[in-house]
Design an enzyme around this catalytic site. Structure first.
Site, PDB file in Angstrom:
ATOM      1  N   HIS A  45      19.477  17.256  60.542  1.00 22.26           N
ATOM      2  CA  HIS A  45      18.969  17.576  59.198  1.00 22.26           C
ATOM      3  C   HIS A  45      17.704  18.384  59.442  1.00 22.26           C
ATOM      4  CE1 HIS A  45      17.499  17.221  55.092  1.00 22.26           C
ATOM      5  NE2 HIS A  45      16.341  16.860  55.609  1.00 22.26           N
ATOM      6  N   CYS A 119      21.955  21.287  54.470  1.00 24.06           N
ATOM      7  CA  CYS A 119      20.490  21.361  54.524  1.00 24.06           C
ATOM      8  C   CYS A 119      20.018  22.460  55.471  1.00 24.06           C
ATOM      9  CB  CYS A 119      19.907  20.020  54.945  1.00 24.06           C
ATOM     10  SG  CYS A 119      20.563  19.412  56.528  1.00 24.06           S
TER      11      CYS A 119
END
Length: 149
Positions: A45, A119
């Protein structure tokens, strides 16, 4: 390694930004990354840190922005790995906030897709728009490999 900025007061007493860092904060999605990174893989992420706040993109079921703001290097649910300075910008915080809000309109939570719009795609897009540089390829390598023919 946080984003640092310096400000100066202009003649009417308002702050104007001189320069601030654009930082990519990378997180592990799983502790298995500690082993996978040796083979050039990992599930990550990432968030973009500017003016002391970090911005990320996540999924939800609604046709509204999936962009969120957190304290730098402390995104809930992820294991902080590293920070990478991507560049510097000279954009006042209020102007940057407007920039993020405009970009967020392109990243609705119900359009999140693990492989094609995640993301890392968000942070790459924001980095490109701000600095003209992409995030390091290894951050989103697994999604690119799955998309390859």
């Amino acid at each position: 390694m946080g984003a640092e900025s310096s400000t100066a007061m202009n003649s009417d007493g308002n702050n104007k930004n001189v320069e601030t860092q654009v930082v990519l904060n990378v997180y592990d999605l799983t502790p298995i990354n500690n082993y996978m990174v040796w083979f050039g893989f990992g599930i990550f992420h990432s968030g973009i840190e500017v003016h002391g706040k970090e911005y990320g993109f996540g999924a939800h079921d609604f046709p509204a922005s999936g962009v969120f703001e957190v304290e730098p290097r402390s995104c809930p649910g992820f294991i902080y790995r590293s920070s990478i300075v991507l560049g510097h910008i000279t954009m006042p915080p209020t102007e940057f906030r407007t920039f993020v809000e405009n970009a967020a309109s392109e990243y609705h939570g119900d359009t999140y897709h693990l492989i094609s719009k995640n993301c890392n795609h968000f942070t790459d897009d924001i980095s490109w728009r701000l600095t003209g540089k992409h995030i390091p390829g290894w951050v989103n390598r697994l999604a690119r490999l799955v998309m390859a023919p």
